[in-house]
Write an enzyme that holds these catalytic residues in place. Structure first.
Site: not given
Length: 303
Positions: A164, A169, A172, A212, A223, A232, A236
């Site tokens: 991903r 951004f 991942q 997660n 990521f 975030l 995370h």
């Protein structure tokens, strides 16, 4: 068609004064008269000017393409007598050094990920890990880079994919079981472990954080931030920083999409720990370090 036209031409000459006609043409061609000489010289000057202009233009265009390839780090095929220098070959590494960002915390150890983007050549990412504040998270990640033998199977990031990628951004990966974001497993019993530390922020390019499925569900997926993502923070665990490989991150970002679907494949073809440092990074920041092609700090003592 050629024969009839030539005959008509000859008849026209015979009807008029042939010798006068021929002499007149000779004068125009040779420029025997002052006026004709002036016109002929002007014509020759313009012809010479246009010839030089075309020659310089051709050389300029070729040189432009050559310099463009040199800037991009490619071999200059337009000038085969110019060999590609080591400086050109190392241009990407030089750019990586300039683009390195300073780690947020004390880097206690380093790992590397060699990635292949759509069948290209392997490119290295070197990640510094914050083992002092996040020891359990760092141990899990570094062990999966090295390869970890659990009670039932071998756990390893090797040959897993970055499934991903969302430009601006994050990137991942870490799902080494299903390769699509639905799997993954930590080295600890139960497969998942609790959130360990929210001290570090998602505030920079290259920050490394755990993916997660909610609170206390860390496994193997992680990521790499492609920019600040403050929403975030507190959700995370940031446990490291990409120290070497900024240009590679940009190439990985280029095959992503707004939906996260990857255009092709980005695969980890090699990974593991790098030699540990005798001292710590508190002495000088990563920006000031001289790294070799393996991402090792050449200006400090290594084990």
């Amino acid at each position: 068609l050629t024969m009839p036209m030539s005959r008509l031409f000859m008849r026209a000459i015979n009807r008029h004064s042939k010798h006068n006609f021929i002499n007149q043409q000779r004068k125009y061609i040779s420029g025997d008269t002052p006026k004709l000489k002036e016109n002929a010289n002007t014509f020759r000057s313009w012809l010479l000017y246009l010839t030089k202009l075309a020659a310089f233009g051709t050389v300029g265009v070729a040189a432009g393409y050559g310099l463009s390839d040199l800037y991009k780090g490619n071999e200059i095929s337009y000038f085969p007598f110019i060999k590609k220098s080591s400086k050109v070959e190392n241009s990407i590494h030089e750019n990586d050094k300039l683009e390195m960002l300073e780690a947020q915390g004390l880097v206690t150890e380093r790992v590397f990920l060699d990635v292949v983007i759509n069948g290209g050549h392997p490119e290295r990412l070197v990640i510094g890990l914050y083992g002092q504040e996040c020891p359990k998270t760092v141990n899990n990640f570094a062990s999966l880079c090295d390869g970890f033998q659990s009670k039932t199977k071998h756990l390893h990031y090797l040959n897993s994919k970055f499934h991903r990628i969302i430009p601006n951004f994050m990137i991942q990966g870490g799902d080494y079981t299903h390769f699509d974001g639905t799997g993954g497993q930590s080295i600890y019993d139960g497969g998942v472990f609790k959130d360990e530390c929210f001290q570090f922020k998602h505030d920079r390019f290259g920050a490394v954080s755990m993916a997660n499925r909610g609170k206390d569900t860390n496994s193997s997926q992680f990521f790499l931030c492609l920019g600040p993502a403050p929403w975030l923070d507190g959700r995370h665990v940031v446990f490291g920083q990409v120290l070497f490989g900024a240009a590679t991150l940009k190439k990985m970002e280029a095959v992503g999409s707004r939906s996260g679907k990857v255009d092709g494949q980005v695969v980890i073809v090699a990974c593991g720990r790098l030699p540990a440092l005798h001292d710590t990074l508190s002495a000088n920041s990563p920006k000031e370090e001289q790294l070799d092609s393996d991402g090792r700090a050449s200006n400090r003592i290594m084990k």
